[in-house]
Design an enzyme around this catalytic site. Sequence first.
Site, PDB file in Angstrom:
ATOM      1  N   ASP A  29       0.654  -1.128   0.231  1.00 62.38           N
ATOM      2  CA  ASP A  29      -0.331  -0.097   0.406  1.00 62.38           C
ATOM      3  C   ASP A  29       0.997   0.955  -0.270  1.00 62.38           C
ATOM      4  O   ASP A  29       0.665   1.861   0.835  1.00 62.38           O
ATOM      5  CB  ASP A  29      -1.302   0.087   0.931  1.00 62.38           C
ATOM      6  CG  ASP A  29      -1.880  -1.187   1.365  1.00 62.38           C
ATOM      7  OD1 ASP A  29      -2.242  -1.540   0.705  1.00 62.38           O
ATOM      8  OD2 ASP A  29      -1.816  -1.785   2.640  1.00 62.38           O
TER       9      ASP A  29
ATOM     10  N   GLU B 254     -12.046  -1.663  -7.852  1.00 62.10           N
ATOM     11  CA  GLU B 254     -12.271  -2.667  -6.159  1.00 62.10           C
ATOM     12  C   GLU B 254     -11.602  -2.270  -5.050  1.00 62.10           C
ATOM     13  O   GLU B 254     -12.685  -2.012  -4.069  1.00 62.10           O
ATOM     14  CB  GLU B 254     -11.102  -4.044  -6.762  1.00 62.10           C
ATOM     15  CG  GLU B 254     -11.083  -4.260  -5.712  1.00 62.10           C
ATOM     16  CD  GLU B 254     -12.414  -5.900  -5.670  1.00 62.10           C
ATOM     17  OE1 GLU B 254     -12.882  -5.462  -6.797  1.00 62.10           O
ATOM     18  OE2 GLU B 254     -12.592  -6.118  -4.468  1.00 62.10           O
TER      19      GLU B 254
ATOM     20  N   GLU C  46      23.137   6.877   5.936  1.00 65.90           N
ATOM     21  CA  GLU C  46      22.890   5.829   7.168  1.00 65.90           C
ATOM     22  C   GLU C  46      23.155   4.316   6.658  1.00 65.90           C
ATOM     23  O   GLU C  46      22.820   4.072   4.768  1.00 65.90           O
ATOM     24  CB  GLU C  46      21.464   5.814   6.921  1.00 65.90           C
ATOM     25  CG  GLU C  46      21.361   7.593   7.904  1.00 65.90           C
ATOM     26  CD  GLU C  46      21.913   7.320   9.241  1.00 65.90           C
ATOM     27  OE1 GLU C  46      22.196   6.183  10.155  1.00 65.90           O
ATOM     28  OE2 GLU C  46      22.321   8.096   9.609  1.00 65.90           O
TER      29      GLU C  46
ATOM     30  N   GLU D 229      21.560   2.136   6.206  1.00 63.80           N
ATOM     31  CA  GLU D 229      19.645   1.520   5.843  1.00 63.80           C
ATOM     32  C   GLU D 229      19.514   2.334   4.879  1.00 63.80           C
ATOM     33  O   GLU D 229      18.623   2.549   4.663  1.00 63.80           O
ATOM     34  CB  GLU D 229      19.083   2.029   7.483  1.00 63.80           C
ATOM     35  CG  GLU D 229      18.491   3.314   7.569  1.00 63.80           C
ATOM     36  CD  GLU D 229      19.820   3.464   8.769  1.00 63.80           C
ATOM     37  OE1 GLU D 229      20.727   3.060   8.322  1.00 63.80           O
ATOM     38  OE2 GLU D 229      19.424   4.871   9.253  1.00 63.80           O
TER      39      GLU D 229
END
Length: 591
Positions: A38, A206, A330, A332
């Site tokens: 999402d 939908e 970073e 990450e």
Amino acid sequence: MKSAYLVASVFALGLTMFSAVPESLADNPIIQTKFTADPAPLVHDGKVYLYTSHDEDSATGFTMYNWLLYSSTDMVNWTDHGIIGGVADPYKTFKWADGNNAWAPQVIERNGKFYLYCPFPKSGHMVIGVAVASDPAGPFVDAIGAPLINRASTSTDIDPTVFLDTDGQAYLYWGHQPKLSYVKLNSDMISYAGGLVDVTMPQTFEEGPWFYHRNDDYYLAFASTCCPEGIGYAMSTSPTGPWTYRGSIMDPTSVSSGNHPGIVDFMGTSYVFGFNYALNAALTTTHRERRSVCVEKLAYNPDGTIPKLPFWSTTGAPQIGHLNPYLRTEAETIAWSQGLKTEVSSEGGMDVTAIESGDFIKVKGVDFGTGATSFAARVASSASGGTIEVRLESQTGTRVATCTVTGTGGAQTWTTKDCPVSGLSGVHDLYFVFVGGTGSLFNFDWWQFTPEDAAAGGSGGGAGSNAGGAGSGGGAASGTGGAASGNAGLGGGAGGSSTGGGSVSATAGAATSGSGAANGGAGSGGGAASAGRSSGSGATSNTGGAVGSSNAGGQSSGCACDLGRSSGGGGGLLTALACLATCTRRRRRSR
Ligand code: FUB
């Protein structure tokens, strides 16, 4: 999840290893350390903030407790900001939530505040809550202490999408077939005027509506048909419809059950995000709600309609620019990874954890310029450590550095390891390959290279950061000044002094927790660069940082670029480029 990544990465590498890749492309899915779904992108201050829902590693059906945030300035390297809100402890933003099914969110900015709209159950039925923050990375706080949308009579109140029109009217749409609904939000963004309006649905609608505006047209993209779901869209000349179905942006495919669009423009290009099940499918033929967010470039026909895309590719969108390795980045910040997880770091932001021998991080499109001399890694190990091999283009590519990490006495007891680098210049995909014994080797918080000219003395101090937090100095002239890197999320780096003894203009960034600022060095002619301001948990600010670096060092012409931002990231690239062009012209004139 660990084994999932191993297999999934083998799968992905198998697809990419044998094909020539002509340009630096993202690897879809774009997040590998968690299952994400999402996607809700938000463009703010030169950066794409990507909010997602979060499928737990153990999920079979929907097992979802919180929402995540990632950010990128280049569309391929994504920085993990961790959990920004949720419905269950320890991240229970909405105390009155039932505690599960934290479904599709969206965030919008208005007047410097960021509003998170999200669906979840209360008293057994889906409601929509709203939380507010003063930074895109949060912390988000429940805005009204109760649902914004609350109808026990229907199960269709999911998947909010929010849009602020040019006339100042904001709209919240949401829904699941057979109902698509909207309200007109008040300017406080946490209440609405008039009633809820149920809309005649566009054909194939939908769920998962995504509402936006382009030129004279309003668009409603959505997950279409079920199941599997593709992405369809409708257009209107009015924000409240009627909606005319205009076709499929992406057809459904039998290999993927769900989908969910998020569409933005960034740096002059349009992108559509959604999700597939590729990481799960690499492990098993069993359908499980363990989804993974993907991105593609999106085009428009002259009449505003959208040419159909193939289902999510394995390559994704092209990279915008290059990453500057001389700014602190970073760990990450990842284009692709194998076997890794992320966690909250004691130094602010996140760190990379669960590092085992054979795991790796790929950072795409890194520009080393004329050359690097050393590599610094911020690491912590409660065990006996291991080795970081720095390789180019692939896991087994040319090794340019080997950095030994020893035990530091704790998994959050951080130290900086400096290691020599050889034969590293130009643009490369960078691989950090982790090698060692069995079990977890160490944790990895950030990294930074030092350029050749920093040791030799050169043109002055760059500043900023690829990933928010601390800035870093650039090359120092006359052997003084030079790099200074602060702790995670705490301080800015000092710029180097310029030839002729220019002063360092600023040495520290904002000192608030989780924030970082960096200012570039001042030159003898009074030039200054200020860039890379970030706040929150290590927000990526490559744009600002890179600009700081590019503008590094005082120029004798006295040119100055102030690219600081009050929150959430570096300066805009276009502004930066305009400033740099002006500086260049002035320098040329002054010669
Ligand atoms: O992720 C949970 C639900 O699945 C979302 O709310 C829907 O859009 C579908 O993606």
